[in-house]
Design a protein around this motif. Structure first.
Motif, PDB file in Angstrom:
ATOM      1  N   VAL A  87      -6.202  -9.178  -3.927  1.00 41.65           N
ATOM      2  CA  VAL A  87      -6.121 -10.186  -2.868  1.00 41.65           C
ATOM      3  C   VAL A  87      -5.912 -11.568  -3.496  1.00 41.65           C
ATOM      4  O   VAL A  87      -5.071 -12.350  -3.063  1.00 41.65           O
ATOM      5  CB  VAL A  87      -7.402 -10.183  -2.016  1.00 41.65           C
ATOM      6  CG1 VAL A  87      -7.340 -11.257  -0.967  1.00 41.65           C
ATOM      7  CG2 VAL A  87      -7.603  -8.829  -1.378  1.00 41.65           C
TER       8      VAL A  87
ATOM      9  N   PHE B 213       1.085  -9.545   0.962  1.00 45.41           N
ATOM     10  CA  PHE B 213       0.047  -8.855   1.723  1.00 45.41           C
ATOM     11  C   PHE B 213       0.596  -7.634   2.434  1.00 45.41           C
ATOM     12  O   PHE B 213      -0.120  -6.646   2.611  1.00 45.41           O
ATOM     13  CB  PHE B 213      -0.644  -9.807   2.696  1.00 45.41           C
ATOM     14  CG  PHE B 213      -1.689 -10.624   2.011  1.00 45.41           C
ATOM     15  CD1 PHE B 213      -2.869 -10.035   1.606  1.00 45.41           C
ATOM     16  CD2 PHE B 213      -1.467 -11.950   1.704  1.00 45.41           C
ATOM     17  CE1 PHE B 213      -3.816 -10.759   0.929  1.00 45.41           C
ATOM     18  CE2 PHE B 213      -2.420 -12.679   1.038  1.00 45.41           C
ATOM     19  CZ  PHE B 213      -3.599 -12.087   0.647  1.00 45.41           C
ATOM     20  N   LEU B 214       1.858  -7.683   2.784  1.00 39.92           N
ATOM     21  CA  LEU B 214       2.476  -6.490   3.357  1.00 39.92           C
ATOM     22  C   LEU B 214       2.451  -5.371   2.324  1.00 39.92           C
ATOM     23  O   LEU B 214       2.144  -4.211   2.632  1.00 39.92           O
ATOM     24  CB  LEU B 214       3.909  -6.795   3.781  1.00 39.92           C
ATOM     25  CG  LEU B 214       4.588  -5.662   4.563  1.00 39.92           C
ATOM     26  CD1 LEU B 214       3.869  -5.437   5.879  1.00 39.92           C
ATOM     27  CD2 LEU B 214       6.040  -5.969   4.808  1.00 39.92           C
TER      28      LEU B 214
ATOM     29  N   LEU C  10       0.295  -4.996  -0.074  1.00 41.44           N
ATOM     30  CA  LEU C  10      -1.082  -4.501  -0.167  1.00 41.44           C
ATOM     31  C   LEU C  10      -1.392  -3.555   0.981  1.00 41.44           C
ATOM     32  O   LEU C  10      -2.022  -2.511   0.795  1.00 41.44           O
ATOM     33  CB  LEU C  10      -2.078  -5.664  -0.124  1.00 41.44           C
ATOM     34  CG  LEU C  10      -2.143  -6.568  -1.334  1.00 41.44           C
ATOM     35  CD1 LEU C  10      -3.369  -7.449  -1.252  1.00 41.44           C
ATOM     36  CD2 LEU C  10      -2.193  -5.751  -2.591  1.00 41.44           C
ATOM     37  N   LEU C  11      -0.930  -3.941   2.174  1.00 41.93           N
ATOM     38  CA  LEU C  11      -1.160  -3.112   3.352  1.00 41.93           C
ATOM     39  C   LEU C  11      -0.578  -1.722   3.130  1.00 41.93           C
ATOM     40  O   LEU C  11      -1.225  -0.702   3.386  1.00 41.93           O
ATOM     41  CB  LEU C  11      -0.512  -3.789   4.562  1.00 41.93           C
ATOM     42  CG  LEU C  11      -1.167  -3.625   5.910  1.00 41.93           C
ATOM     43  CD1 LEU C  11      -2.533  -4.248   5.905  1.00 41.93           C
ATOM     44  CD2 LEU C  11      -0.314  -4.264   6.984  1.00 41.93           C
TER      45      LEU C  11
ATOM     46  N   TYR D 240      -2.608   0.298   0.587  1.00 40.76           N
ATOM     47  CA  TYR D 240      -3.818   0.902   1.138  1.00 40.76           C
ATOM     48  C   TYR D 240      -3.505   2.055   2.078  1.00 40.76           C
ATOM     49  O   TYR D 240      -4.200   3.065   2.094  1.00 40.76           O
ATOM     50  CB  TYR D 240      -4.672  -0.155   1.841  1.00 40.76           C
ATOM     51  CG  TYR D 240      -5.532  -0.917   0.875  1.00 40.76           C
ATOM     52  CD1 TYR D 240      -6.639  -0.301   0.303  1.00 40.76           C
ATOM     53  CD2 TYR D 240      -5.235  -2.211   0.493  1.00 40.76           C
ATOM     54  CE1 TYR D 240      -7.421  -0.970  -0.608  1.00 40.76           C
ATOM     55  CE2 TYR D 240      -6.024  -2.894  -0.414  1.00 40.76           C
ATOM     56  CZ  TYR D 240      -7.118  -2.261  -0.960  1.00 40.76           C
ATOM     57  OH  TYR D 240      -7.897  -2.922  -1.865  1.00 40.76           O
ATOM     58  N   LEU D 241      -2.436   1.881   2.864  1.00 44.52           N
ATOM     59  CA  LEU D 241      -2.061   2.973   3.758  1.00 44.52           C
ATOM     60  C   LEU D 241      -1.699   4.207   2.948  1.00 44.52           C
ATOM     61  O   LEU D 241      -2.063   5.326   3.307  1.00 44.52           O
ATOM     62  CB  LEU D 241      -0.887   2.552   4.650  1.00 44.52           C
ATOM     63  CG  LEU D 241      -1.246   1.603   5.790  1.00 44.52           C
ATOM     64  CD1 LEU D 241      -0.003   1.139   6.509  1.00 44.52           C
ATOM     65  CD2 LEU D 241      -2.175   2.282   6.775  1.00 44.52           C
TER      66      LEU D 241
END
Lengths: 268, 271
Positions: free
Chosen positions: B201, B228-229, B231-232, B235-236
């Motif tokens: 982050v 951040f996309l 990172l999203l 995680y997905l």
């Protein structure tokens, strides 16, 4: 300065009413209690608004996911996976920067970058996804006999859903949904900790607790105060949802009523 | 500088790799203590589960890291500087002697970072250990009682019954809870950022922004949204992979068990 004076000055500080400057030194216990409590206004606002609006989307998502039509099922499945499969923390960050770039192209979206709306949208989608999954599970465990009885009475479509399926779904899902509500309130503390800026030091409870811990280097007072407020809030939520649970179960014999089982959980 | 960003992904994976077994160990100990027949130990186990589960999420993280740090420094202070007479808490300050500082003021940068990471791992382990203890405690109670009675009838001691009958069977009952916990653990890793670790982050925010004095050589605008996309999506992906892996594990554990899942497997193989 007496405690009453402090409460008058700071009780509504988090919404911008009262004294403008935060206390800077010689922090009293009263000041800490009042300011952290004042921050709770934001947590309650985010929690209740997101729950109240998210409930409807959650119902729609659950019905969509249980649908046999592919064009209804797939979007619901994806929505639920998207918001349940990624950390809320990252969602806040992404949403904030996404709204920020939206604002740069279209000034119309100005309000989205402030917490009261932007963070609320994220929380709304998030709680809708989590509750949607809970409702979907409940929808699948509705006793077959109930639906057959509705069919036998000639109920179809909307009236069958409104009178039989929906109340039963809510009744079965309610204990789990109570937990979801509790986590949602806990999750509201993330709003100002992620990207959303605190405007004029009008923050939530964790923001003020962090402020005091920062200034005094002593975490042992503000964080337990914060915990106290949250335990209080949790008890209120349990009480309120318990009333609804009683209402939903009122037609059943006592032994068959679904009990509220509390399973506290961590971050989402 | 970008390699630090990629390195931070390994930090997250490392945290998961260390925390998961340690938390499971804590959980196992907690559950064992909670079902002990020695009252103080049972109280300790149940108290551990109850306290950690009752406190709101990140407040606990915020509190624990400082509290642990101060506890370590205070212990070292008591041992290393016995001649120090001033109180440790002076008004708003927490003061220990130079030799008791953790890490030492002279230590290189990486020691500071490792120490911070270490604190984070302990915090995560304690918190998730309590949740795991609760799940394992439930799993132990879910094993059919007849199984334990049979073991006793065969003359097994309490210890033998526990290790040979209860522990091998409890996993299938505990796995749904544990897999849920694993998912939560994955999603809790961004909280590292709150603990002051330079994790994904942090780097996504640093590298993506355009007016950062450290990284002026990057000729791009505000790319934080895209970081951040990423990172999203990361995680997905982690969630999806875990879902598939846990599904397989559940299949394996259900083999030969007296549960609905085990019955289904039996029918599949015999049919």
């Amino acid at each position: 300065m007496s405690c009453v004076q402090t409460i008058q000055d700071y009780a509504l500080r988090s919404v911008g009413i009262g004294e403008r400057l935060l206390p800077r030194n010689d922090f009293t216990l009263c000041e800490q209690f009042t300011l952290i409590g004042s921050g709770m206004i934001w947590n309650i606002y985010f929690g209740t608004m997101a729950l109240a609006t998210g409930f409807f989307l959650a119902t729609a998502l659950a019905v969509g996911k249980a649908s046999s039509k592919k064009w209804l099922r797939k979007p619901s499945e994806w929505f639920i996976f998207l918001f349940r499969g990624s950390p809320l923390f990252i969602q806040f960050f992404f949403a904030y920067f996404f709204f920020l770039s939206l604002k740069q192209s279209f000034p119309f979206f100005d309000a989205l970058t402030s917490a009261w709306l932007g963070a609320l949208i994220v929380l709304f989608c998030n709680t809708a996804a989590y509750s949607g999954e809970i409702f979907y599970g409940a929808l699948r465990s509705i006793p077959k006999g109930d639906i057959e009885a509705a069919d036998a009475y000639g109920m179809t479509g909307w009236s069958r859903f409104r009178r039989i399926i929906w109340p039963t779904m809510l009744r079965l899902a309610w204990p789990a949904y109570t937990n979801e509500a509790i986590f949602l309130f806990h999750a509201t503390t993330l709003v100002f900790f992620s990207a959303f800026p605190v405007w004029q030091q009008r923050g939530d409870a964790l923001y003020y607790a962090g402020y005091f811990a920062d200034k005094t280097f002593n975490p042992f007072i503000p964080y337990p105060i914060l915990a106290f407020y949250f335990i209080l809030l949790t008890l209120v939520v349990i009480w309120g949802f318990g009333l609804v649970n009683k209402h939903l179960n009122r037609h059943l014999p006592v032994a068959k009523r679904s009990k509220m089982k509390l399973r506290l959980n961590l971050a989402r | 500088m970008h390699w630090l960003f990629y390195l931070s992904f390994f930090k997250v994976l490392l945290l998961l790799a260390i925390t998961a077994p340690v938390a499971l160990g804590f959980g196992f100990l907690g559950a064992m203590a909670a079902r002990s027949h020695f009252p103080p130990l049972a109280m300790l186990g149940k108290g551990y589960i109850a306290i950690v589960r009752g406190v709101p999420d990140i407040a606990f993280f915020m509190f624990f890291v400082i509290a642990l740090d101060q506890a370590f420094e205070w212990t070292r202070h008591k041992i290393l500087c016995p001649e120090w007479t001033d109180p440790v808490r002076q008004g708003n300050d927490f003061i220990v002697c130079q030799a008791a500082k953790l890490p030492l003021g002279t230590a290189p940068e990486w020691v500071h970072e490792t120490y911070g990471f270490f604190l984070a791992v302990i915090t995560f382990s304690i918190v998730f250990g309590a949740f795991a203890a609760n799940v394992l405690f439930g799993g132990m109670r879910a094993v059919p009682h007849a199984q334990l009675e049979t073991a006793e009838a065969y003359g097994m001691t309490r210890r033998q019954t526990f290790w040979r009958i209860l522990v091998p069977q409890m996993w299938v009952y505990a796995l749904p809870g544990l897999s849920n916990l694993w998912m939560v653990l994955i999603k809790a890793t961004p909280l590292l950022f709150l603990l002051g670790i330079e994790d994904i982050v942090y780097w996504a925010r640093e590298l993506g922004s355009f007016k950062n004095p450290k990284f002026t050589q990057y000729p791009h605008g505000d790319w934080r949204m895209w970081y951040f996309l990423a990172l999203l999506v990361f995680y997905l992906g982690m969630t999806r992979v875990s879902e598939i892996g846990l599904e397989r594990l559940m299949r394996r554990l259900s083999h030969g068990q007296a549960t609905a899942g085990g019955e289904l497997l039996r029918k599949e193989t015999t049919a």
